[in-house]
Design an enzyme around this catalytic site. Structure first.
Site, PDB file in Angstrom:
ATOM      1  N   GLY A  38       0.788  -1.214   0.000  1.00  0.00           N
ATOM      2  CA  GLY A  38       0.000   0.000   0.000  1.00  0.00           C
ATOM      3  C   GLY A  38       0.822   1.267   0.000  1.00  0.00           C
ATOM      4  O   GLY A  38       2.049   1.248   0.138  1.00  0.00           O
ATOM      5  N   ILE A  40       0.974   5.524   1.419  1.00  0.00           N
ATOM      6  CA  ILE A  40       0.586   6.367   2.539  1.00  0.00           C
ATOM      7  C   ILE A  40       0.656   7.827   2.099  1.00  0.00           C
ATOM      8  O   ILE A  40       1.677   8.278   1.576  1.00  0.00           O
ATOM      9  CB  ILE A  40       1.497   6.135   3.757  1.00  0.00           C
ATOM     10  N   ASP A 166       4.064  -8.599  13.857  1.00  0.00           N
ATOM     11  CA  ASP A 166       5.201  -8.077  13.095  1.00  0.00           C
ATOM     12  C   ASP A 166       5.858  -6.909  13.833  1.00  0.00           C
ATOM     13  O   ASP A 166       6.030  -5.830  13.285  1.00  0.00           O
ATOM     14  CB  ASP A 166       4.744  -7.637  11.704  1.00  0.00           C
TER      15      ASP A 166
END
Length: 413
Positions: A38, A40, A166
Site C-alpha cells: 500500500g 501512505i 510483526d
C-alpha cells in the site's frame, strides 16, 4: 484489467477528495511512504487546501482486493476503539498507550479501479530510522523503556484477542508532535488468536513457515504455526536484543530461513548463557534473558504474566535511575556509555542494594493475589538466588585479592 492481488497500487492524484463510510471528506496530500502492498498519503479533513507540514492525519491506500489493510481495519474496529483504550488506560493507570488513533475508512473508485483506504492520526519518524542513524545501538535505559512501553501495548492487544505479529523498529513510530510518545503501528499481519474465546490449536504447517520479518519472527512462525501471545513476546525479546547489542546471532543466515530457525532454537535452549555470550562488553542484557526465559516456559495457548514481565524491566530501569515516563534519549553514545552502569551505582554498598530490592519486592508482592503471586514468587526467589550468588562471588574475590596482597607484603619484608 483488474490489478494483480497484493500488487502495489497505482498512485492517486494529490488533492484527490475521498469520502469515508461516515460521509466525511478527506483531501489527499503528498505521498510520504509505501509498504509492501500500500501507499501512505498526508491527509486533511474537508475539501479545502491545508498546510501539509501541519497535517495531522494520514491515509493508507491499497487495492480493494488486497488483504493487509482489510486485516488492519478490522483490528481497529474491533479492538482499538478510542473509548476502550481510554478505559484501559484508566484501569491500568497509564498516561499513554501507544496505539494510533483510527479516524475512518472507505472505498474509492479511480481510473476504473477500486481502492480501500483508512485514515489514522499522523505519526513521526520510525525507530528503525533512528536506530540506524545512531549506529545501530541504543542505551540500556532506552531499550528497557522501549520494551516496557511495547509490553503495555501488547497486553492490551492480547486481552482483546489479537496479536500484532510483526513487531520491529520500522513499525514503532514516534509521535508527530511529541517525540516521547511511541506507537506500535502497522496491524496488517494482526491475527485473532482466540475468536469467540476459543484458542487456535497448535499445528505445524511447513508450507506456511518462516512468515513475517525473518530477523525477528518467532520459532512457531518458522514452523508454520498460527501466531499466539507467546509469539509476540518472543519477537519483542529479539528486537530488544538487537537494540541492546547491535546485532543478532543469525544475521548472516537471513537468506536461509532454516539456519535462522536453528540459531533461534539454540539461543532459546541455552538461556541465559546464550544471551550473555553475544552481549558486547559492558552490556547488561539480564532483563532480556529473563524475559526470553519466561517466554520459553509459556504454553502455546497460555496467558503470559504481563505484570511480572513488566516488573523485570521496571526493576532494570530503577537500577539505571531512570523512570518509565522519562524522556527517551536517542542521542548517540559510545558502547561503554550505552550499556555500562553509572559508576555511582557500582560503588553503592551491595548490601544496601539488596535490602532496597527486598523491600521493593515485598511491597509489590503485597499487591498480588492468585496466579500473579505464584509467578511473582518464582521470579523473586530466582532473583534473590542470583543476587546472593553474585554477592558471595564478589565477597570471596575481594578476600582472595586481599590475601594475595598480604602475602606479597610479607614476602617483601
Amino acid at each position: 484489467m483488474p490489478p494483480r492481488k497484493k500488487a502495489l497500487p497505482r498512485p492517486l492524484p494529490e488533492g484527490w477528495i475521498v469520502t469515508d463510510a461516515e460521509k466525511r471528506q478527506w483531501r489527499l496530500g503528498k505521498m510520504i511512504g509505501q509498504g509492501g502492498f500500500g501507499l501512505i498519503y498526508l491527509a486533511s479533513p474537508g475539501t479545502g487546501k491545508h498546510d501539509e507540514d501541519e497535517a495531522e492525519f494520514v491515509i493508507k491506500v491499497e487495492y480493494k482486493e488486497n488483504g493487509p489493510l482489510f486485516s488492519e481495519l478490522k483490528f481497529y474496529q474491533r479492538a482499538a476503539k478510542p473509548a476502550d483504550i481510554q478505559k484501559w488506560m484508566q484501569v491500568k493507570r497509564l498516561r499513554f498507550l501507544g496505539i494510533p488513533k483510527y479516524c475512518g475508512h472507505g472505498i474509492v473508485e479511480f481510473d476504473e479501479l477500486s481502492y480501500r483506504f483508512m485514515v489514522i492520526e499522523r505519526l513521526g519518524k520510525d525507530l528503525q530510522h533512528i536506530f540506524e542513524k545512531q549506529g545501530k545501538m541504543f542505551k540500556n535505559q532506552v531499550v528497557l523503556n522501549l520494551g516496557l512501553k511495547m509490553l503495555h501495548v501488547l497486553e492490551y492487544i492480547h486481552e482483546n484477542e489479537y496479536i500484532h505479529g510483526d513487531i520491529k523498529a520500522a513499525n514503532i513510530l514516534l509521535g508527530f508532535k511529541d517525540s516521547n510518545k511511541l506507537y506500535l503501528a502497522d496491524y496488517g499481519l494482526s491475527y485473532r488468536y482466540s475468536p469467540n474465546q476459543i484458542h487456535k490449536k497448535y499445528e505445524e504447517r511447513p508450507k506456511k513457515g518462516h512468515n513475517g520479518t525473518i530477523e525477528y519472527t518467532s520459532i512457531d512462525a518458522h514452523k508454520g504455526v498460527a501466531p499466539s501471545r507467546r509469539s509476540d513476546l518472543e519477537i519483542l525479546g529479539y528486537c530488544m536484543l538487537h537494540w541492546m547489542c547491535g546485532k543478532l546471532p543469525w544475521e548472516q543466515y537471513l537468506n536461509k530461513p532454516e539456519l535462522v530457525l536453528e540459531a533461534k532454537t539454540k539461543l532459546m535452549e541455552k538461556l541465559p548463557e546464550s544471551v550473555t555470550q553475544i552481549s558486547p562488553h559492558g552490556a547488561k542484557c539480564g532483563e532480556i534473558a529473563k524475559i526470553l526465559s519466561l517466554v520459553k516456559k509459556l504454553g502455546y495457548d497460555e496467558r503470559p504474566n504481563y505484570h511480572m514481565l513488566q516488573k523485570i524491566l521496571l526493576d532494570g530501569l530503577k537500577e539505571t535511575q531512570k523512570d518509565f515516563n522519562d524522556f527517551l534519549d536517542f542521542s548517540p553514545v559510545s558502547e561503554v556509555e550505552a550499556h555500562g552502569y553509572c559508576l555511582y551505582n557500582e560503588l553503592k554498598p551491595r548490601t544496601t542494594q539488596l535490602l532496597t530490592k527486598k523491600k521493593y519486592a515485598e511491597d509489590e508482592c503485597n499487591k498480588l493475589t492468585g496466579s500473579d503471586r505464584q509467578y511473582e514468587d518464582e521470579y523473586l526467589i530466582q532473583q534473590a538466588n542470583d543476587d546472593q550468588i553474585e554477592f558471595s562471588w564478589r565477597k570471596w574475590c575481594l578476600l582472595l585479592v586481599f590475601l594475595i596482597i598480604l602475602i606479597v607484603i610479607v614476602t617483601l619484608y
